[in-house]
Scaffold this motif. Structure first.
Motif, PDB file in Angstrom:
ATOM      1  N   ARG A 164       0.949  -1.252  -0.428  1.00  0.00           N
ATOM      2  CA  ARG A 164      -0.267   0.568  -0.475  1.00  0.00           C
ATOM      3  C   ARG A 164       0.753   0.899  -0.198  1.00  0.00           C
ATOM      4  O   ARG A 164       1.831   1.226   0.562  1.00  0.00           O
ATOM      5  N   THR A 165       0.405   2.065  -0.440  1.00  0.00           N
ATOM      6  CA  THR A 165       1.411   3.393  -1.426  1.00  0.00           C
ATOM      7  C   THR A 165       0.754   4.437  -1.070  1.00  0.00           C
ATOM      8  O   THR A 165      -0.432   4.874  -1.049  1.00  0.00           O
ATOM      9  N   THR A 166       1.507   6.018  -0.805  1.00  0.00           N
ATOM     10  CA  THR A 166       0.759   7.085  -0.182  1.00  0.00           C
ATOM     11  C   THR A 166       1.290   8.066  -1.592  1.00  0.00           C
ATOM     12  O   THR A 166       1.894   7.230  -2.423  1.00  0.00           O
ATOM     13  N   ASP A 167       0.215   8.703  -1.691  1.00  0.00           N
ATOM     14  CA  ASP A 167       0.551   9.885  -2.780  1.00  0.00           C
ATOM     15  C   ASP A 167       1.570  10.704  -3.483  1.00  0.00           C
ATOM     16  O   ASP A 167       1.495  10.484  -4.732  1.00  0.00           O
ATOM     17  N   GLN A 168       2.561   9.891  -2.568  1.00  0.00           N
ATOM     18  CA  GLN A 168       4.273  10.714  -2.668  1.00  0.00           C
ATOM     19  C   GLN A 168       4.536   9.174  -2.827  1.00  0.00           C
ATOM     20  O   GLN A 168       5.747   9.656  -3.063  1.00  0.00           O
TER      21      GLN A 168
END
Length: 446
Positions: A164-168
């Protein structure tokens, strides 16, 4: 391309249990995964050449034990033949190689590395851009940048861990082999395009900041983990993310797993059909583009001992049919009536009349008797398939015949592995997944 200061760290100490008997030279002598024959070369040669193409000139090989280390060094030496520098882990540190993550951390200290390094396993084939990995690594100020491949929800469910990743573009968490329902809950956008490759999974390749990772490894908790068991995917990455250290993600073009018979054959077929751009550049130009195949000139000139005609003559008159995705090495003898598709044939191989090979691999000096029907199977170097027209051998469903093994006429195997140097009488009906490891195993089925 790339950055001249980037080093390559090759994790080559695994035992290759899933890939047996490809990784066996005898029942009790393991061939390093690095030396698995693949499209005419040991796998580790392809890895070094792919990295060299992108600017990596210094390599550090993490080996394990005398056999593993000596086998790799006999092939690579210190890199002179490849125009690179190759260093090896010291044998006294083998005891600390308890998992891929632990092996990396311990050897970073041994080699006193401080700059960027690309860490990669030796049982996979990658199509990647080092420049893109470096750009993401720099833009996110990451400690580690994970090379990722994207898959469909159906491909991922129950088989791969998910990031799972952030917008960055930083990793915020991991989900270990989620079911399809959980994937759809976590990634609702996947519901709109269920056949699209939208789920990020790790490719097992990591661009690291060596100096900062060495500092992180001095944490007492991580020191304890590295003394017990510390793998990159299951342990080290979750620990780094859990301690708010920046771990980024960058997608690569393709990953080919070679850790099992089925994966090996799938990846080989994809390479031979041109689905790996880096391999396309590394391999010689094909003899034919449509259908796509490679045949060494010495094999084109070789006459079979039945008709006395060369392979070139038989291709011209249609008595040998070469489909797409075929590579034939040096001095191979191909009989009349042979059909080949998505198949790799090593040097000095004999393929007798009437043989059909589909999605298969034949090691150097293997012999395949007349009218054998072989699909989705691996035949090791010096193996002998004693097939006859009246009693053909049939192999399919990811069967594998180890180095120097013999199969007698009439043998039929589906999903069965035969260990090196065994002599297997005419058997059939063995359950898929059977491993014939000794003469005692064979006696149970005769």
């Amino acid at each position: 391309m790339g950055d001249d200061s980037t080093a390559g760290i090759i994790l080559a100490g695994g035992r290759g249990e899933r890939a047996k008997p490809i990784t066996l030279q005898s029942a009790d002598y393991i061939r390093s995964k690095a030396l698995i024959p693949f499209a005419g070369k040991p796998l580790i040669e392809w890895i070094v050449e792919a990295c060299r193409e992108q600017g990596i000139r210094r390599f550090y090989v993490v080996a394990q034990g005398m056999e593993n280390r000596s086998q790799i060094k006999l092939v690579l030496g210190h890199g002179e033949r490849y125009g690179v520098e190759i260093n090896y882990s010291r044998s006294r540190f083998d005891q600390y190689n308890v998992g891929s993550g632990a092996a990396t951390l311990h050897n970073l200290e041994q080699w006193d590395l401080t700059g960027p390094a690309l860490v990669m396993p030796v049982d996979s084939l990658f199509d990647f851009s080092l420049d893109r990995l470096l750009a993401t690594h720099t833009a996110t100020d990451a400690l580690v940048t994970v090379a990722a491949v994207t898959r469909t929800p159906q491909e991922t469910a129950g088989k791969y861990g998910v990031m799972r990743t952030t917008d960055q573009g930083l990793i915020s968490g991991f989900v270990e082999k989620p079911r399809l329902q959980l994937i759809e809950h976590l990634f609702p956008e996947a519901l709109t395009t269920p056949d699209a490759r939208t789920i990020a999974t790790s490719a097992g390749m990591y661009l690291i900041d060596c100096g900062r990772l060495r500092l992180a490894a001095r944490n007492p908790e991580l020191i304890r983990l590295a003394q017990q068991r510390l793998d990159w995917g299951a342990d080290l990455l979750p620990w780094l993310v859990g301690h708010d250290l920046p771990v980024a993600v960058e997608r690569i073009g393709r990953l080919g797993d070679l850790g099992s018979i089925g994966d090996y054959l799938t990846t080989l077929g994809e390479v031979l059909t041109g689905e790996y751009p880096q391999m396309n550049r590394a391999m010689e130009s094909p003899l034919s583009v449509e259908p796509r195949y490679w045949i060494h000139e010495s094999s084109l000139r070789t006459k079979d001992n039945v008709t006395g005609t060369t392979l070139a003559q038989k291709i011209a008159d249609g008595s040998v049919v070469i489909g797409p995705g075929v590579r034939i090495g040096r001095h191979a003898e191909i009989g009349a009536g042979v059909h080949l598709q998505y198949t790799d044939i090593g040097d000095g191989v004999d393929v007798h009349e009437g043989v059909h090979l589909h999605r298969a691999a034949l090691g150097d000096a293997a012999v395949v008797g007349a009218y054998a029907q072989i699909s989705d199977s691996y035949i090791g170097p010096m193996a002998h398939v004693h097939s006859e027209r009246r009693s053909p051998v049939r192999l399919d469903d990811h069967s594998a015949v180890g180095d120097g093994a013999h199969l007698w006429p009439g043998t039929r195997l589906s999903g069965v592995s035969v260990y090196p140097r065994l002599r297997v009488p005419a058997v059939s009906g063995l359950p898929a997944g059977t491993q014939l490891t000794s003469s005692d195993d064979i006696l149970q089925w005769v």
